[in-house]
Each structure stands twice: as structure tokens, then as C-alpha cells.
Design a protein around this motif. Structure first.
Motif, short mmCIF file in Angstrom:
data_model
loop_
_atom_site.label_atom_id
_atom_site.label_comp_id
_atom_site.label_asym_id
_atom_site.label_seq_id
_atom_site.Cartn_x
_atom_site.Cartn_y
_atom_site.Cartn_z
N GLY A 61 0.15 23.61 2.51
CA GLY A 61 1.69 22.66 2.57
C GLY A 61 1.81 21.56 1.58
N MET A 62 2.04 20.78 1.19
CA MET A 62 3.28 20.05 0.64
C MET A 62 3.22 18.32 0.46
SD MET A 62 6.60 22.34 0.10
CE MET A 62 6.26 22.46 1.61
N ALA A 63 2.83 17.79 -0.70
CA ALA A 63 2.86 16.71 -0.67
C ALA A 63 3.84 16.06 -1.74
CB ALA A 63 1.61 15.53 -1.42
N PHE A 64 4.79 15.09 -1.89
CA PHE A 64 5.82 14.81 -3.66
C PHE A 64 5.51 13.91 -3.43
CE2 PHE A 64 7.47 18.26 0.16
CZ PHE A 64 8.06 19.23 -1.27
N SER A 65 5.75 12.91 -4.48
CA SER A 65 5.37 11.81 -4.95
C SER A 65 5.66 11.03 -5.81
CB SER A 65 4.12 11.37 -4.46
OG SER A 65 3.95 9.80 -3.97
N SER A 66 5.14 9.81 -6.52
CA SER A 66 5.34 9.84 -8.14
C SER A 66 4.20 10.67 -9.33
CB SER A 66 5.76 8.86 -8.10
OG SER A 66 3.81 8.47 -8.17
N LEU A 108 4.74 14.78 3.05
CA LEU A 108 4.20 15.81 3.14
C LEU A 108 5.26 16.88 4.13
CD1 LEU A 108 1.01 14.22 4.75
CD2 LEU A 108 1.65 14.63 2.76
N GLN A 109 5.24 17.78 3.58
CA GLN A 109 5.35 18.44 3.98
C GLN A 109 5.32 19.93 4.23
OE1 GLN A 109 9.79 19.55 2.98
NE2 GLN A 109 10.42 17.29 3.13
N THR A 110 5.46 21.24 4.71
CA THR A 110 4.59 21.66 5.44
C THR A 110 5.63 23.55 5.22
OG1 THR A 110 3.40 23.73 6.76
CG2 THR A 110 5.05 21.98 7.99
N LEU A 111 4.54 24.05 4.87
CA LEU A 111 5.63 25.63 4.84
C LEU A 111 4.82 26.77 6.18
CD1 LEU A 111 5.28 27.56 1.84
CD2 LEU A 111 7.11 26.03 2.49
N SER A 112 3.98 26.26 7.30
CA SER A 112 3.92 26.87 8.79
C SER A 112 4.65 26.54 9.99
CB SER A 112 2.68 25.44 9.15
OG SER A 112 1.82 25.48 8.35
N GLY A 169 1.52 -0.92 0.05
CA GLY A 169 0.30 0.51 0.36
C GLY A 169 0.62 1.30 -0.28
N ILE A 170 -0.01 2.42 0.50
CA ILE A 170 1.37 3.73 0.84
C ILE A 170 1.77 3.85 1.68
CG2 ILE A 170 0.29 6.16 0.14
CD1 ILE A 170 -1.17 5.40 -2.28
N VAL A 171 3.11 4.20 1.81
CA VAL A 171 3.53 4.57 2.79
C VAL A 171 3.21 6.55 3.06
CG1 VAL A 171 5.63 4.70 4.46
CG2 VAL A 171 4.75 2.76 3.17
N VAL A 172 2.69 6.79 3.85
CA VAL A 172 2.78 8.89 3.89
C VAL A 172 3.89 9.15 4.85
CG1 VAL A 172 1.21 10.94 4.55
CG2 VAL A 172 1.17 8.18 3.16
N ILE A 173 5.11 9.04 5.08
CA ILE A 173 5.88 10.28 5.97
C ILE A 173 5.89 11.78 5.85
CG2 ILE A 173 7.72 10.55 6.26
CD1 ILE A 173 8.86 8.15 4.69
N ASP A 174 5.37 11.81 7.13
CA ASP A 174 4.95 13.04 7.85
C ASP A 174 5.92 14.46 7.74
OD1 ASP A 174 4.37 15.43 8.61
OD2 ASP A 174 2.35 15.39 8.66
N GLU A 175 6.80 15.43 7.24
CA GLU A 175 7.70 15.62 7.26
C GLU A 175 7.88 17.27 8.31
OE1 GLU A 175 11.21 12.73 5.13
OE2 GLU A 175 10.53 15.17 3.87
N ALA A 176 6.62 17.37 8.51
CA ALA A 176 6.49 18.97 8.93
C ALA A 176 7.38 19.13 9.93
CB ALA A 176 5.58 18.97 9.83
#
Length: 353
Positions: free
Chosen positions: A222-227, A207-211, A177-184
């Protein structure tokens, strides 16, 4: 690359069939002098800047600047109204309500659970170990054919520590499945971002953020990076104009000031180390946990009473003493020098030191 990962299998049937809303700006590419396609107010807006035109639905200027900073192609970037929008889209894209499940690893960021409940998706919780790391065996036991997402926050909120990188890679390699790594909080960490691993893992969403480090919490970006395939699904689901023009303009301005942000990061890390040292010397402080974030988790005697005493002095921290594995703890954000000095002083005063 993990060839067992099948994005088509994971994606909900209604999303595969979805025809996204086509905005006027989607249909036209290039430059024009007369725009009569979107029923906008041709006279302008009653503000110093004209906001009468709809914004770029794909925020290409912002993504281009992020590409320069992070080295990630625009096609691998999704921008959302905070990371919360990306979290919600993950559920809507990949989790069939009432059927599928996700794995959370408490204590962790609360929006994963809230969003799961909104989307009627089963939550399977596998607590972190006593030292706030992944319990790989128990996670494996909870995975079945309907497990679509695993959320991992690293550095973790509210504990502040980074999750062991090798453990995360084990899950990425063995979970289809999908692994979501939150790097706030990654900007404050000694660990490198998983964005460098995007080409290796098809099932990775970051997941990253400018907050936080960038100090733009009020702008909600917010930002998400993926394929590019997963990002295309995000863009298919999102509202047509999810990032307003004012936010895009201000973010572009802020992204020109990398040096300023890097200075703030260094100052924050220095202040964090001072705060850890000062609090650890207080006898009634039982433990100050290691942190890779811009906050620290502190186990202490009478945490609720300390919290109330700080509130009475106008100092707001976060009471995490009722959270599993965080019993007896307050979470304290690293502030400016005078703020950190004040919070330490008030805690000492509470303990009559």
C-alpha cells in the motif's frame, strides 16, 4: 495553504519523543563488499535468489520508480504492508487512546472502524446522504477539539461512486485535523487523484494500493502520499523492514509494465459498462448504482437468496444487504468477459428469465 493546521499539536507526545529503532542498514550508506553488521547468514539462502540480506528499510528503488510514474517525490511517499498498515499508523501517530476521536462516513471501508477499535479511539459516524455523498453540516456538528482524523473513501467502497470533489476540498480547508482520502479505486475513476493537491493542503493524506488495478493483491503493498513531515512520522513508527525484499523485487518488475495495466483498466471499465447495462435490463433489479470503481452495487429483489444461488454455482459476490444505506444490495466485482456473462446468466436463471 491552510495555516490553521498544526502538525505538532496533532502528533501524540509519545510519538514526538519516540526514538525509532535504528537498523544496521539505516546506519550505513553507500556500497560495501563485506557486510558483517546485521548478523545475517553470509552463505546465502536456500532459494534461487539470495534473500539473506535485510531489505532496504525505506524501499528507495521502489519509491524512485513510483516517482517516475506518479510525479510525486520519494520524500512524500510511504510504503506499507497494504494500506492497512498506513491506516493503523495514522491512529497510532495522531490519536490518543480513550481521548481522541475520528469521523467515519458509512457505508465505507470497514478497516477504518476495526483499526479505531484496536487503538481504542472513539468513532463518530456521519452517514452519507441518500445519493452517497458527504453530509457537510452533520460532519461539522461532530467535530470537536479532539477530532484528529476524517476518513473519506473515494471512489467509495462499497457504493462505487466518487465523492464530490468540492465537498472534500471544503473539509480540507476548514478542518484543522488530518483528512485521509482513500483512493484504492482511483485508477478506474473519471475523477483525478488528489495527489495533485498535496502542495496545497498540509493536512492531506492520500492512500492508494497496488492490489486493485495493478493486480498485486497478494504482495500487500500500500502507499500513502502526504507532506514530507507527515511521511517522516510514518517512517518513524513503522517496523524497520516492513516491506520484504521479495515484494520489493516483484513490485519493481511490475512497475515496468504500465501499458499492460492501462490496458486492463480500459478492459475493466468496458466490462463494467456492459455489466451495468445487462443487469439494469432485468426487471427484478431495482437499481444499479453508478460506479467509478472495478465493482458495482446492485439493489435487487431477494438479495440473500440470489447470493446463495450464486454461491451454489461457485460464484462469489459480496452480500451488502445488511449494511446501512445498502439494504437489498449485492456488490459485484467486475470480472473477465466470461465471468461477467456467467454472473448475469445465473441471476437471470434465478429470476426464471
Amino acid at each position: 495553504m491552510d495555516m490553521s493546521f498544526d502538525l505538532n499539536r496533532l502528533t501524540r507526545e509519545n510519538i514526538k519523543k519516540l526514538v525509532p529503532y535504528s537498523s544496521a542498514r539505516d546506519e550505513f550508506k553507500g556500497e560495501a563488499s563485506v557486510l558483517l553488521d546485521a548478523n545475517e547468514n553470509a552463505f546465502g539462502s536456500p532459494l534461487p535468489n539470495d534473500f539473506n540480506r535485510y531489505p532496504d528499510p525505506l524501499q528507495l528503488k521502489v519509491k524512485k520508480k513510483l516517482t517516475e510514474i506518479k510525479g510525486i517525490p520519494a520524500e512524500n511517499i510511504f510504503l506499507g504492508n497494504g494500506s492497512d498498515e498506513a491506516i493503523d499508523i495514522l491512529y497510532r501517530a495522531f490519536c490518543k487512546p480513550g481521548v481522541d476521536n475520528v469521523i467515519l462516513v458509512p457505508p465505507t471501508y470497514g478497516m477504518y472502524e476495526v483499526s479505531a477499535n484496536i487503538n481504542d479511539v472513539e468513532i463518530r459516524k456521519v452517514n452519507l446522504t441518500a445519493n452517497f455523498q458527504l453530509d457537510l453540516d452533520k460532519i461539522a456538528d461532530q467535530i470537536d477539539g479532539n477530532t484528529k482524523l476524517i476518513f473519506i473513501c473515494s471512489p467509495n467502497n462499497p457504493t462505487g461512486n466518487s465523492i464530490n470533489r468540492q465537498d472534500i476540498e471544503t473539509i480540507l480547508t476548514n478542518f484543522d485535523g488530518i483528512v485521509v482520502i482513500d483512493e484504492a479505486y482511483i485508477n478506474f475513476s473519471r475523477q483525478k487523484s488528489f495527489t495533485q493537491e498535496l502542495a496545497e493542503f498540509q493536512n492531506l493524506v492520500i492512500l492508494q494500493t497496488l492490489s486493485k488495478a495493478w493486480g498485486l493483491a497478494a504482495l500487500r503493498l500500500g502507499m500513502a502520499f502526504s507532506s514530507k513531515e507527515i511521511i517522516a512520522i510514518f517512517n518513524k513508527i513503522k517496523p524497520p523492514y516492513n516491506i520484504n525484499q521479495a515484494t520489493q523485487n516483484l513490485v519493481l518488475e511490475a512497475l515496468e509494465k504500465v501499458d499492460q495495466v492501462n490496458n486492463w483498466i480500459r478492459e475493466t471499465v468496458n466490462e463494467r459498462e456492459w455489466l451495468v447495462k445487462e443487469l439494469a435490463e432485468i426487471e427484478q433489479i431495482e437499481h444499479v448504482f453508478d460506479s467509478d470503481a472495478n465493482f458495482i452495487l446492485v439493489r435487487m429483489q431477494s438479495p440473500r437468496a440470489v447470493y446463495d444461488a450464486l454461491v451454489a454455482k461457485g460464484i462469489i459476490v459480496r452480500d451488502r444487504s445488511k449494511v446501512e444505506l445498502c439494504e437489498g444490495c449485492l456488490r459485484i466485482t467486475v470480472g473477465k468477459t466470461e465471468e461477467n456473462q456467467q454472473v448475469v446468466s445465473e441471476i437471470k436463471e434465478f429470476y426464471n428469465l
